[in-house]
Design a protein around this motif. Structure first.
Motif, PDB file in Angstrom:
ATOM      1  N   ASN A   1      -6.027  22.338  -2.203  1.00 31.87           N
ATOM      2  CA  ASN A   1      -7.301  23.035  -2.249  1.00 31.87           C
ATOM      3  C   ASN A   1      -7.910  23.277  -0.865  1.00 31.87           C
ATOM      4  OD1 ASN A   1      -7.316  23.303  -5.001  1.00 31.87           O
ATOM      5  ND2 ASN A   1      -8.242  21.269  -5.302  1.00 31.87           N
ATOM      6  N   LEU A   2      -7.190  22.835   0.166  1.00 30.62           N
ATOM      7  CA  LEU A   2      -7.697  23.045   1.523  1.00 30.62           C
ATOM      8  C   LEU A   2      -6.824  24.048   2.249  1.00 30.62           C
ATOM      9  CD1 LEU A   2      -8.514  19.372   2.558  1.00 30.62           C
ATOM     10  CD2 LEU A   2     -10.107  21.146   1.859  1.00 30.62           C
ATOM     11  N   PHE A   3      -7.397  24.659   3.276  1.00 27.10           N
ATOM     12  CA  PHE A   3      -6.630  25.601   4.084  1.00 27.10           C
ATOM     13  C   PHE A   3      -5.921  24.838   5.197  1.00 27.10           C
ATOM     14  CE2 PHE A   3     -10.021  28.216   2.321  1.00 27.10           C
ATOM     15  CZ  PHE A   3      -9.330  29.337   1.901  1.00 27.10           C
ATOM     16  N   ASN A   4      -4.598  25.021   5.299  1.00 27.03           N
ATOM     17  CA  ASN A   4      -3.908  24.400   6.421  1.00 27.03           C
ATOM     18  C   ASN A   4      -3.725  25.425   7.543  1.00 27.03           C
ATOM     19  OD1 ASN A   4      -1.650  25.989   5.835  1.00 27.03           O
ATOM     20  ND2 ASN A   4      -0.898  24.465   4.352  1.00 27.03           N
ATOM     21  N   ALA A   5      -3.159  24.963   8.651  1.00 32.21           N
ATOM     22  CA  ALA A   5      -3.048  25.830   9.836  1.00 32.21           C
ATOM     23  C   ALA A   5      -2.262  27.100   9.545  1.00 32.21           C
ATOM     24  CB  ALA A   5      -2.384  25.040  10.972  1.00 32.21           C
ATOM     25  N   ASN A   6      -1.217  27.004   8.690  1.00 31.82           N
ATOM     26  CA  ASN A   6      -0.415  28.187   8.362  1.00 31.82           C
ATOM     27  C   ASN A   6      -1.237  29.225   7.608  1.00 31.82           C
ATOM     28  OD1 ASN A   6       1.878  27.406   9.601  1.00 31.82           O
ATOM     29  ND2 ASN A   6       2.780  26.418   7.777  1.00 31.82           N
ATOM     30  N   ASP A   7      -2.036  28.717   6.651  1.00 32.55           N
ATOM     31  CA  ASP A   7      -2.891  29.634   5.889  1.00 32.55           C
ATOM     32  C   ASP A   7      -3.796  30.406   6.844  1.00 32.55           C
ATOM     33  OD1 ASP A   7      -1.874  28.744   3.506  1.00 32.55           O
ATOM     34  OD2 ASP A   7      -3.426  27.192   3.239  1.00 32.55           O
ATOM     35  N   ILE A   8      -4.411  29.660   7.772  1.00 25.33           N
ATOM     36  CA  ILE A   8      -5.371  30.284   8.694  1.00 25.33           C
ATOM     37  C   ILE A   8      -4.691  31.308   9.587  1.00 25.33           C
ATOM     38  CG2 ILE A   8      -6.959  29.820  10.605  1.00 25.33           C
ATOM     39  CD1 ILE A   8      -7.494  27.083   9.308  1.00 25.33           C
ATOM     40  N   LYS A   9      -3.484  30.935  10.055  1.00 25.34           N
ATOM     41  CA  LYS A   9      -2.765  31.851  10.934  1.00 25.34           C
ATOM     42  C   LYS A   9      -2.383  33.128  10.177  1.00 25.34           C
ATOM     43  CE  LYS A   9       1.026  31.934  14.251  1.00 25.34           C
ATOM     44  NZ  LYS A   9       1.514  33.222  13.776  1.00 25.34           N
ATOM     45  N   ASP A  10      -1.960  32.954   8.930  1.00 26.60           N
ATOM     46  CA  ASP A  10      -1.568  34.091   8.103  1.00 26.60           C
ATOM     47  C   ASP A  10      -2.733  35.079   7.946  1.00 26.60           C
ATOM     48  OD1 ASP A  10       0.381  35.395   6.461  1.00 26.60           O
ATOM     49  OD2 ASP A  10      -0.895  34.859   4.740  1.00 26.60           O
ATOM     50  N   ILE A  11      -3.912  34.514   7.680  1.00 25.17           N
ATOM     51  CA  ILE A  11      -5.084  35.385   7.498  1.00 25.17           C
ATOM     52  C   ILE A  11      -5.452  36.072   8.813  1.00 25.17           C
ATOM     53  CG2 ILE A  11      -7.561  35.402   7.003  1.00 25.17           C
ATOM     54  CD1 ILE A  11      -7.023  33.115   5.023  1.00 25.17           C
ATOM     55  N   ALA A  12      -5.434  35.286   9.894  1.00 25.25           N
ATOM     56  CA  ALA A  12      -5.860  35.825  11.186  1.00 25.25           C
ATOM     57  C   ALA A  12      -4.960  36.976  11.638  1.00 25.25           C
ATOM     58  CB  ALA A  12      -5.877  34.726  12.234  1.00 25.25           C
ATOM     59  N   ASP A  13      -3.682  36.950  11.178  1.00 20.99           N
ATOM     60  CA  ASP A  13      -2.746  37.995  11.607  1.00 20.99           C
ATOM     61  C   ASP A  13      -2.943  39.319  10.889  1.00 20.99           C
ATOM     62  OD1 ASP A  13      -1.650  36.397  13.449  1.00 20.99           O
ATOM     63  OD2 ASP A  13       0.125  35.816  12.272  1.00 20.99           O
ATOM     64  N   LYS A  14      -3.723  39.306   9.810  1.00 19.07           N
ATOM     65  CA  LYS A  14      -3.892  40.559   9.043  1.00 19.07           C
ATOM     66  C   LYS A  14      -4.708  41.565   9.857  1.00 19.07           C
ATOM     67  CE  LYS A  14      -1.662  39.202   5.478  1.00 19.07           C
ATOM     68  NZ  LYS A  14      -0.242  39.351   5.754  1.00 19.07           N
ATOM     69  N   PRO A  15      -4.309  42.839   9.780  1.00 19.20           N
ATOM     70  CA  PRO A  15      -5.000  43.845  10.619  1.00 19.20           C
ATOM     71  C   PRO A  15      -6.474  44.041  10.245  1.00 19.20           C
ATOM     72  CG  PRO A  15      -3.461  44.879   9.090  1.00 19.20           C
ATOM     73  CD  PRO A  15      -3.198  43.413   9.026  1.00 19.20           C
ATOM     74  N   PHE A  16      -6.819  43.809   8.997  1.00 16.05           N
ATOM     75  CA  PHE A  16      -8.198  44.052   8.586  1.00 16.05           C
ATOM     76  C   PHE A  16      -9.121  42.867   8.890  1.00 16.05           C
ATOM     77  CE2 PHE A  16      -5.255  43.453   5.008  1.00 16.05           C
ATOM     78  CZ  PHE A  16      -5.552  42.143   4.682  1.00 16.05           C
ATOM     79  N   VAL A  17      -8.543  41.799   9.451  1.00 15.99           N
ATOM     80  CA  VAL A  17      -9.360  40.624   9.759  1.00 15.99           C
ATOM     81  C   VAL A  17      -9.625  40.582  11.264  1.00 15.99           C
ATOM     82  CG1 VAL A  17      -9.377  38.102   9.813  1.00 15.99           C
ATOM     83  CG2 VAL A  17      -8.543  39.308   7.794  1.00 15.99           C
ATOM     84  N   GLU A  18     -10.890  40.504  11.630  1.00 17.36           N
ATOM     85  CA  GLU A  18     -11.225  40.488  13.057  1.00 17.36           C
ATOM     86  C   GLU A  18     -11.349  39.077  13.608  1.00 17.36           C
ATOM     87  OE1 GLU A  18     -14.761  42.834  13.372  1.00 17.36           O
ATOM     88  OE2 GLU A  18     -13.597  44.674  13.563  1.00 17.36           O
ATOM     89  N   GLY A  19     -11.573  38.136  12.728  1.00 14.61           N
ATOM     90  CA  GLY A  19     -11.688  36.761  13.201  1.00 14.61           C
ATOM     91  C   GLY A  19     -11.803  35.807  12.026  1.00 14.61           C
ATOM     92  N   VAL A  20     -11.287  34.571  12.221  1.00 13.81           N
ATOM     93  CA  VAL A  20     -11.355  33.550  11.181  1.00 13.81           C
ATOM     94  C   VAL A  20     -11.908  32.277  11.803  1.00 13.81           C
ATOM     95  CG1 VAL A  20     -10.075  32.258   9.438  1.00 13.81           C
ATOM     96  CG2 VAL A  20      -9.245  34.480  10.179  1.00 13.81           C
ATOM     97  N   SER A  21     -12.790  31.608  11.084  1.00 12.05           N
ATOM     98  CA  SER A  21     -13.216  30.297  11.563  1.00 12.05           C
ATOM     99  C   SER A  21     -13.301  29.362  10.366  1.00 12.05           C
ATOM    100  CB  SER A  21     -14.575  30.399  12.241  1.00 12.05           C
ATOM    101  OG  SER A  21     -15.036  29.105  12.528  1.00 12.05           O
ATOM    102  N   PRO A  22     -12.647  28.193  10.472  1.00 11.96           N
ATOM    103  CA  PRO A  22     -12.736  27.252   9.358  1.00 11.96           C
ATOM    104  C   PRO A  22     -14.109  26.591   9.338  1.00 11.96           C
ATOM    105  CG  PRO A  22     -11.398  26.352  11.122  1.00 11.96           C
ATOM    106  CD  PRO A  22     -11.797  27.711  11.562  1.00 11.96           C
ATOM    107  N   LEU A  23     -14.598  26.354   8.140  1.00 10.95           N
ATOM    108  CA  LEU A  23     -15.807  25.553   7.979  1.00 10.95           C
ATOM    109  C   LEU A  23     -15.311  24.120   7.815  1.00 10.95           C
ATOM    110  CD1 LEU A  23     -18.243  27.282   5.470  1.00 10.95           C
ATOM    111  CD2 LEU A  23     -18.881  26.245   7.637  1.00 10.95           C
ATOM    112  N   THR A  24     -15.592  23.289   8.823  1.00  8.21           N
ATOM    113  CA  THR A  24     -15.104  21.913   8.780  1.00  8.21           C
ATOM    114  C   THR A  24     -16.209  21.022   8.242  1.00  8.21           C
ATOM    115  OG1 THR A  24     -14.043  22.546  10.832  1.00  8.21           O
ATOM    116  CG2 THR A  24     -13.843  20.251  10.166  1.00  8.21           C
TER     117      THR A  24
END
Lengths: 398, 213
Positions: free
Chosen positions: A79-102
């Motif tokens: 149920n948590l986002f790991n580093a791979n998930d975050i990297k996958d999202i950040a690489d998408k062209p329609f995403v300008e930036g990702v920040s995890p809520l810790t």
């Protein structure tokens, strides 16, 4: 050469086609009105739905989380986002930036001291400053500092104000809330505890959480929770358009949960902008049509006055001077048409602001400067097209 | 100030026309102060020549040069200046604005580059016997009257060359002499040349050179 155009005016036979001339003036007026209204409404929508608190640098900010199902319940890793998930999202062209809520990985208790007798267990989260809509300059923390600045969700304050009277607690305005000093006590696993002072430095409409500086939470998670690898339960995504179909498809495919209301809001805005863009384009078409109609009228006028114009040119009248003066004849009527359209647009804007929007402060009853400059541009455009056409026709007569 | 004809021949004339003509396919120079008489039977290209010289048409071979500039290289703006300041014309077909009064017809030319004050219009009209016609629309004037309007109109501007294309075709001898006298005075005022084309010799034009077209 001070040559008077007055005696020449009567040589330009307008004849029986006065009707078609007025028809083109009215057409031009309607087109200009449509165009100006559409531009003004487009700007209104931008101002109403794209206020500073919702958007930063013209992007949409959305929080996503993994959907917790019966199968994944209790399995924290899933149920948590790991580093791979975050990297996958950040690489998408329609995403300008990702920040995890810790979130905090230790127990936190908050009390309001002596002023408000209130104490509760609570949570803290941290987020990149870029993703927070309201970041005051004092939202910083250094190791050894016992004061923690807090960015507080405006929704939480509202919720507090709803239940406060029932518990005999005072209701707080946004200004008062920021003056209240609270005590934040962190409990470690080995029984250690440390108390910090904190106060609300800003309210956020965007982030539904209690946000503390990232370096504080990293430090505290390490100290009290004995962990440095904290996985995020929520991600904040910065995107140019939250309604991008690719983006929405991606979220659906990954089974990520998104705030539907926010994308709905964006969709409504998109539809409204679409409607007014359409209307604006339609208005532009009407303007072009009216200008064409007017150019036919001019051609007809010149054709009918051909003998007279030819004779003037033969006598030594300069074709350039004649073109300028012939097209100048229409300045007053063009200016009048555009001014009437401007006045009607202003009336529309005033009525919209006053009656439909009840004088909301984001809007102005006056026209946007963009609308005014469009009006000036249109006058210039029509005069230029006229001048060029008259000139072309007159040079043919020489 | 000179107007030169260099081997000019209308494109619609065949080469036979050059034989016997003292103008076509010749090299000629007209200078200020000259009175040129061109005698031309019908169909010999008299009106064509006048139109070429005034820059109204350019269907000719050869060149027409005013001072040093070839009329072929003139822009529409150049022609406007040429006709306003340097060359004036009385056309055979008159070309007045039919719906304007005689006064307005003349004033339209005068205001372009006034050589005379506005009062001069009435003075000249009185002298040529059309003083009572100034307020009439030109289309209701007789041909003879219209011809005199066209003559006065041509005299309102400064010019180096005055081109006359059968200017007296509708006037009796007395009126013709009267008008010629006025034009000679005006030409003298400007030290200008007159190029006068007509069907036959007219005795009251004191030409300095004569050509047969």
């Amino acid at each position: 050469m001070v040559v008077s155009f007055k005696p020449i005016r009567s040589l330009l036979q307008t004849g029986t086609n006065t009707g078609s001339r007025w028809f083109s003036y009215v057409g031009l007026g309607i087109g200009v009105l449509l165009l100006l209204c559409s531009i003004q409404m487009y700007i209104n929508i931008q101002q109403l739905l794209g206020g500073e608190s919702q958007r930063k640098e013209g992007s949409d900010f959305i929080s996503i989380s993994k959907t917790i199902t019966n199968e994944t319940m209790g399995q924290l890793e899933k149920n948590l986002f790991n580093a791979n998930d975050i990297k996958d999202i950040a690489d998408k062209p329609f995403v300008e930036g990702v920040s995890p809520l810790t979130a905090n990985r230790f127990r936190v208790q908050l009390s309001a001291g002596d002023i408000i007798p209130f104490s509760t267990d609570m949570f803290l989260e941290s987020l990149d400053n870029n993703f927070i809509d309201t970041v005051p300059p004092n939202f910083t923390w250094k190791e050894g500092q016992d004061y923690i600045p807090i960015v507080f969700s405006s929704d939480f304050l509202e919720i507090y104000n709803v239940f406060a009277p029932g518990y005999g607690l005072p209701q707080l305005s946004a200004e008062t809330a920021s003056q209240v000093v609270v005590f934040i006590t962190c409990y470690g696993q080995n029984g250690e505890k440390q108390t910090f002072r904190g106060s609300i430095v800003a309210l956020s409409d965007r982030v539904n959480s209690i946000i503390v500086p990232k370096n504080f939470l990293d430090w505290a998670n390490n100290k009290f929770g004995n962990t440095t690898d904290v996985k995020a339960s929520r991600l904040y995504i910065k995107t140019r358009d939250a309604n991008n179909p690719d983006f929405l498809n991606y979220l659906q495919q990954k089974n990520y949960k998104v705030n539907k209301d926010k994308t709905k809001f964006g969709r409504v805005k998109q539809v409204l902008q679409g409607i007014f863009s359409g209307l604006g384009i339609f208005g532009l078409l009407v303007v072009i049509l009216a200008l064409m109609l007017f150019s036919f009228y001019l051609q007809l006028m010149i054709a009918r006055s051909k003998d007279n114009l030819q004779l003037l040119l033969m006598m030594g009248y300069s074709p350039n001077w004649l073109s300028k003066n012939v097209s100048k004849q229409f300045i007053p009527v063009y200016v009048l048409v555009v001014l009437v359209a401007l006045a009607l647009t202003e009336g529309m804007q005033w009525a919209f602001h006053h009656f439909a929007m009840f004088d909301r402060p984001e809007l102005s009853s006056l026209l946007h400067w963009g609308v005014l400059s469009t009006a000036i541009f249109l006058i210039g455009l029509s005069l230029l097209t006229n001048y060029r056409m008259v000139r072309k026709l007159l040079y043919k007569l020489v | 100030m000179q107007l030169q004809l260099q081997q000019v021949l209308p494109v619609y004339f065949d080469e036979n026309h050059r034989t016997g003509s003292e103008i076509w396919r010749q090299d000629l120079t007209f200078t200020k102060g000259e009175y040129i008489k061109i005698v031309a039977p019908s169909g010999s290209g008299k009106t064509s020549l006048m139109h070429f010289l005034y820059g109204m048409r350019n269907e000719y071979n050869g060149n027409i040069v005013y001072n040093t500039a070839d009329l072929r290289n003139y822009t529409p703006e150049d022609f406007a200046g040429y006709r306003k300041d340097h060359v004036s014309i009385v056309l055979q077909d008159l070309r007045l604005f039919p719906e304007q009064s005689v006064q307005e017809n003349i004033e339209l030319k005068r205001q372009l580059n006034p050589f005379h004050p506005a009062e001069k219009i009435r003075e000249m009209a009185e002298r040529l016997g059309i003083g009572n016609k100034l307020a009439s629309k030109s289309r209701i004037c007789s041909y003879g009257e219209q011809q005199r309007v066209a003559i006065i109109r041509a005299l309102m501007q400064p010019f180096d060359f005055l081109l006359l294309d059968e200017p007296f075709s509708h006037l009796d001898d007395k009126n013709s002499q009267n008008a010629m006298q006025l034009m000679l005075e005006e030409a003298k005022l400007r030290n200008a040349a007159i190029i006068f084309a007509d069907l036959e010799r007219i005795d009251w034009f004191p030409y300095t050179r004569i050509f047969h077209l």
